[in-house]
Design a protein around this motif. Structure first.
Motif, PDB file in Angstrom:
ATOM      1  N   LYS A 180       0.849  -1.251  -0.049  1.00 49.01           N
ATOM      2  CA  LYS A 180      -0.026  -0.049  -0.047  1.00 49.01           C
ATOM      3  C   LYS A 180       0.891   1.262   0.008  1.00 49.01           C
ATOM      4  O   LYS A 180       0.542   2.274  -0.646  1.00 49.01           O
ATOM      5  CB  LYS A 180      -0.822   0.043   1.399  1.00 49.01           C
ATOM      6  CG  LYS A 180      -2.105  -0.884   1.288  1.00 49.01           C
ATOM      7  CD  LYS A 180      -2.865  -0.826   2.616  1.00 49.01           C
ATOM      8  CE  LYS A 180      -4.013  -2.032   2.695  1.00 49.01           C
ATOM      9  NZ  LYS A 180      -4.805  -1.738   3.913  1.00 49.01           N
ATOM     10  N   VAL A 181       1.802   1.133   0.741  1.00 48.46           N
ATOM     11  CA  VAL A 181       2.666   2.466   0.959  1.00 48.46           C
ATOM     12  C   VAL A 181       3.392   2.450  -0.477  1.00 48.46           C
ATOM     13  O   VAL A 181       3.573   3.704  -0.693  1.00 48.46           O
ATOM     14  CB  VAL A 181       3.782   2.306   2.001  1.00 48.46           C
ATOM     15  CG1 VAL A 181       5.139   3.344   2.027  1.00 48.46           C
ATOM     16  CG2 VAL A 181       3.196   2.131   3.392  1.00 48.46           C
ATOM     17  N   GLU A 182       3.777   1.282  -1.033  1.00 47.09           N
ATOM     18  CA  GLU A 182       4.684   1.643  -2.108  1.00 47.09           C
ATOM     19  C   GLU A 182       3.798   2.141  -3.548  1.00 47.09           C
ATOM     20  O   GLU A 182       3.983   2.553  -4.559  1.00 47.09           O
ATOM     21  CB  GLU A 182       5.276   0.140  -2.779  1.00 47.09           C
ATOM     22  CG  GLU A 182       6.288  -0.235  -1.580  1.00 47.09           C
ATOM     23  CD  GLU A 182       7.726   0.562  -1.864  1.00 47.09           C
ATOM     24  OE1 GLU A 182       8.212   0.569  -3.066  1.00 47.09           O
ATOM     25  OE2 GLU A 182       8.060   1.714  -1.020  1.00 47.09           O
ATOM     26  N   ARG A 183       2.407   1.656  -3.272  1.00 44.51           N
ATOM     27  CA  ARG A 183       1.401   2.072  -4.346  1.00 44.51           C
ATOM     28  C   ARG A 183       1.188   3.646  -4.365  1.00 44.51           C
ATOM     29  O   ARG A 183       0.397   4.270  -5.155  1.00 44.51           O
ATOM     30  CB  ARG A 183      -0.042   1.523  -4.168  1.00 44.51           C
ATOM     31  CG  ARG A 183      -0.066   0.096  -4.851  1.00 44.51           C
ATOM     32  CD  ARG A 183      -1.361  -0.563  -4.738  1.00 44.51           C
ATOM     33  NE  ARG A 183      -1.371  -1.400  -3.570  1.00 44.51           N
ATOM     34  CZ  ARG A 183      -2.752  -1.694  -2.960  1.00 44.51           C
ATOM     35  NH1 ARG A 183      -3.758  -1.227  -3.724  1.00 44.51           N
ATOM     36  NH2 ARG A 183      -2.786  -2.558  -2.023  1.00 44.51           N
ATOM     37  N   GLY A 184       1.632   4.401  -3.286  1.00 42.25           N
ATOM     38  CA  GLY A 184       1.664   5.776  -3.232  1.00 42.25           C
ATOM     39  C   GLY A 184       0.562   6.380  -2.472  1.00 42.25           C
ATOM     40  O   GLY A 184       0.182   7.783  -2.532  1.00 42.25           O
ATOM     41  N   PHE A 185      -0.045   5.654  -1.752  1.00 41.17           N
ATOM     42  CA  PHE A 185      -1.305   6.194  -1.062  1.00 41.17           C
ATOM     43  C   PHE A 185      -0.470   7.254   0.064  1.00 41.17           C
ATOM     44  O   PHE A 185       0.333   7.039   0.838  1.00 41.17           O
ATOM     45  CB  PHE A 185      -2.133   5.183  -0.174  1.00 41.17           C
ATOM     46  CG  PHE A 185      -2.649   4.414  -1.056  1.00 41.17           C
ATOM     47  CD1 PHE A 185      -3.994   4.846  -1.690  1.00 41.17           C
ATOM     48  CD2 PHE A 185      -2.630   3.069  -1.417  1.00 41.17           C
ATOM     49  CE1 PHE A 185      -4.726   4.159  -2.557  1.00 41.17           C
ATOM     50  CE2 PHE A 185      -3.099   2.305  -2.180  1.00 41.17           C
ATOM     51  CZ  PHE A 185      -4.441   2.993  -3.006  1.00 41.17           C
ATOM     52  N   ASP A 186      -1.490   8.151   0.489  1.00 43.50           N
ATOM     53  CA  ASP A 186      -0.864   9.408   1.587  1.00 43.50           C
ATOM     54  C   ASP A 186      -1.416   8.954   2.744  1.00 43.50           C
ATOM     55  O   ASP A 186      -0.869   9.531   3.466  1.00 43.50           O
ATOM     56  CB  ASP A 186      -1.497  10.843   1.093  1.00 43.50           C
ATOM     57  CG  ASP A 186      -0.915  11.289  -0.324  1.00 43.50           C
ATOM     58  OD1 ASP A 186       0.154  11.301  -0.425  1.00 43.50           O
ATOM     59  OD2 ASP A 186      -1.806  11.300  -1.131  1.00 43.50           O
ATOM     60  N   ALA A 187      -2.453   7.997   2.917  1.00 39.07           N
ATOM     61  CA  ALA A 187      -2.958   7.601   4.165  1.00 39.07           C
ATOM     62  C   ALA A 187      -3.727   6.523   4.047  1.00 39.07           C
ATOM     63  O   ALA A 187      -4.230   6.184   3.042  1.00 39.07           O
ATOM     64  CB  ALA A 187      -3.782   8.827   4.858  1.00 39.07           C
ATOM     65  N   LEU A 188      -3.830   5.455   5.158  1.00 39.14           N
ATOM     66  CA  LEU A 188      -4.276   4.349   5.045  1.00 39.14           C
ATOM     67  C   LEU A 188      -5.356   4.286   6.213  1.00 39.14           C
ATOM     68  O   LEU A 188      -5.112   4.853   7.354  1.00 39.14           O
ATOM     69  CB  LEU A 188      -3.284   3.339   5.241  1.00 39.14           C
ATOM     70  CG  LEU A 188      -2.026   3.305   4.513  1.00 39.14           C
ATOM     71  CD1 LEU A 188      -1.086   1.992   4.732  1.00 39.14           C
ATOM     72  CD2 LEU A 188      -2.472   3.146   2.804  1.00 39.14           C
ATOM     73  N   ILE A 189      -6.378   3.655   5.972  1.00 40.42           N
ATOM     74  CA  ILE A 189      -7.209   3.343   7.056  1.00 40.42           C
ATOM     75  C   ILE A 189      -7.746   1.832   6.862  1.00 40.42           C
ATOM     76  O   ILE A 189      -8.062   1.189   5.746  1.00 40.42           O
ATOM     77  CB  ILE A 189      -8.551   4.243   6.842  1.00 40.42           C
ATOM     78  CG1 ILE A 189      -8.343   5.658   7.008  1.00 40.42           C
ATOM     79  CG2 ILE A 189      -9.870   3.507   8.124  1.00 40.42           C
ATOM     80  CD1 ILE A 189      -9.740   6.524   6.567  1.00 40.42           C
TER      81      ILE A 189
END
Length: 581
Positions: free
Chosen positions: A341-350
């Motif tokens: 998820k981080v590598e996919r470029g999301f700015d925030a995760l929930i």
């Protein structure tokens, strides 16, 4: 239009004016200056804490600042009165023209009223449901599905770029158990008697899967050892269950953007890559954990394992990622999944988890913090249990026994709209009682009925006005003269409508869609109260006989209520009704 933001800007301008004339010193920080509804509506329309938060840095008494600020604010036509209360709070009462402008803004902006660019297009991944693909979704999953979908819609409305994602837990031992359970149903389809043992799933939902497998492969697996059929049946059964889960979600009005397979992490180097990323930061080591709390030392067998130094990122203890036998722990693929998820470029995760995942929160947050160097925040929302009642009695469920209450059971009995709204009538981390009888009651105690009834009531007024030849299109209503909208009950409705944009920003900032449901209930209550007062005072009725212009002005307020209710229900995934049946 966000009148609270507008009045806060007015307060800041007034403070700057006090700085310019020397009343206040330069360099004050206004970050904590707020404008919000007062705790007691009798005190005014809005209140500001400006004098209280600036007193210490300004080295002045709060009341002195408040009195000077009140004088400045009183110069603006939007402010009717500015009264100092207590040690220095400032209560504002706004001019009726302000509320008229709010009503017209709601009519003009329609479904966009309350939208903001707060999110600035930042990418957010909302992962929810993520149930094991071993059967249909049950009522516990229903709450997580409704909460996650409504949260995603709320964030989208607030200007974020949202991805709804389902993590398919198809890499663990539970899918092997599923395969063995389907094999038993497959043998049963061939006329054999079978016994569900060793934790296999006895639910009737697998009967059709076993029969379909028979249609596909005939008797090819009958009498064969597990090594022959396990992998193929596992894949086949998982696909069938995910098809069932997609149908369940569709029945609830939930559509996922992504389905991510845990199995895709194994044998592809992705788990190794995630742990290598942590190792490069000095966060992976070989060690022995302390005995768990409550275990006697003589019961604890110390084993060297590969550990993640999660304590450096806020966790209570370090966590194993590889067992002493070299197998991955459950945590390892979850780390890899979030690294992806981080590598996919999301700015925030929930992540939306069930209540039983409370112990997983700190370790998962630590992993994302470490993997992203603190750049990507992870918010984990836990949804508490749903207690079902029917005919006044608790309605039990047991997944392993195959007698659990499914999502479809609930939706088939009360419909998706009622299901969704009721699931949001409590904060996500509070237990929820779902009474099949009460959620269908037509009373004030049933929030979904109460809100829908308010919408339907206004729609009935619009139909009657149209039948009477009174134009009630939004363009005409926007042009209506609202200067006579002075009754406290009318102003209370308008003031509540004005809270909508502010409420949405707060709900999006805190990731709490239940605030929308609470707000809609309150707004509906004010509309019903105004309607009931019209039964006593004819001048408050929305339709004024023989007076189209006054009718249009009053209907404009009612129509603005439906704009907000319709938009709010849309965020919750509920369809507003045109009339009650």
């Amino acid at each position: 239009m966000n009148i609270y933001a507008d009045i806060r800007a007015l307060v800041v301008d007034a403070l700057n004016g006090l700085v310019a004339d020397g009343t206040l010193p330069e360099g004050l920080d206004y970050a904590n200056v707020s404008v919000e509804p007062p705790r007691d509506a009798a005190h005014g329309d809005m209140a500001t804490n400006a004098a209280m938060v600036l007193a210490k840095p300004a080295k002045k008494k709060p009341r002195d600042i408040a009195e000077a600020l009140a004088a400045k604010l009183g110069e603006d036509a939007r402010v009717d009165t500015a009264d100092v209360a207590g040690p220095g709070f400032l209560n504002l009462r706004l001019a009726p023209a302000v509320w008229a402008d709010v009503v017209k803004a709601a009519l003009e902006q329609g479904a966009s009223f309350g939208k903001s660019d707060m999110g600035q297009g930042k990418r957010i991944n909302v992962e929810f449901v993520s149930a094991n693909p071993t059967g249909p979704l049950h009522v516990g999953h229903t709450r997580g599905a409704v909460f996650g979908d409504a949260l995603a819609a709320l964030l989208d409305f607030a200007g974020y770029d949202v991805t709804r994602e389902y993590y398919i837990n198809d890499g663990g031992a539970q899918v092997d158990v599923l395969a063995r359970s389907v094999y038993l149903r497959y043998l049963e389809a061939h006329g054999q008697e079978v016994a569900f043992e060793d934790g296999t799933y006895p639910g009737d939902y697998l009967i059709a899967v076993g029969e379909a497998l028979k249609e596909k492969v005939g008797d090819a697996y009958v009498g064969q050892p597990e090594s022959v059929w396990l992998e193929e049946i596992r894949d086949y059964a998982t696909d069938k269950m995910m098809g069932l889960i997609r149908e369940d979600l569709a029945a609830l009005g939930v559509t996922m953007d992504e389905f991510y397979s845990e199995k895709s992490l194994y044998g592809t180097g992705r788990i190794e890559a995630a742990l290598a990323a942590l190792e490069s930061k000095g966060l992976i080591y070989e060690g022995v954990l302390e005995p768990p709390k409550g275990k006697k030392p003589e019961d604890w067998e110390p084993r060297e394992q590969t550990l993640f130094k999660s304590t450096e990122h806020g966790d209570d203890v370090d966590r194993p990622v590889k067992k002493s036998d070299g197998a991955w722990t459950y945590f390892a693929p979850d780390i890899a999944y979030h690294y992806d998820k981080v590598e996919r470029g999301f700015d925030a995760l929930i992540d939306v988890f069930g209540a039983d995942h409370g112990g997983y929160v700190k370790r998962m947050k630590a992993a994302v913090s470490a993997l992203s160097d603190g750049r990507v925040p992870l918010d984990i929302k836990l949804t508490q249990l749903v207690k079902l009642y029917k005919n006044g009695e608790p309605f039990k469920m047991s997944k392993r026994a195959g007698t659990f209450v499914t999502l479809r059971d609930v939706v088939d009995q009360v419909g998706p709209d009622v299901t969704r709204f009721v699931m949001l009538t409590r904060k996500n981390d509070a237990p929820l009682d779902f009474d099949f009888d009460k959620v269908l009651e037509q009373s004030k105690d049933n929030p979904v009925f109460y809100v829908q009834y308010a919408h339907a009531r206004v729609k009935s007024v619009l139909r009657k006005a149209d039948e009477a030849g009174i134009a009630v299109d939004d363009a005409t209503l926007m042009a209506a003269d609202l200067s006579d909208m002075l009754h406290p009950s009318e102003l209370a409705v308008a003031a509540k409508i004005a809270e909508w944009p502010r409420l949405l920003e707060i709900a999006a900032r805190t990731n709490e869609p239940h605030r929308v449901a609470f707000y809609l209930y309150d707004l509906a209550g004010l509309l019903h109260a105004l309607w009931n007062k019209g039964n006593e005072e004819t001048g408050l009725r929305f339709l004024q006989e023989g007076d189209p212009a006054t009718s249009q002005a009053k209907i404009a307020l009612a129509r603005a209520v439906t704009v907000v209710i319709s938009t709010g229900l849309g965020i919750l995934g509920v369809t507003p009704v045109e009339e009650m049946r």
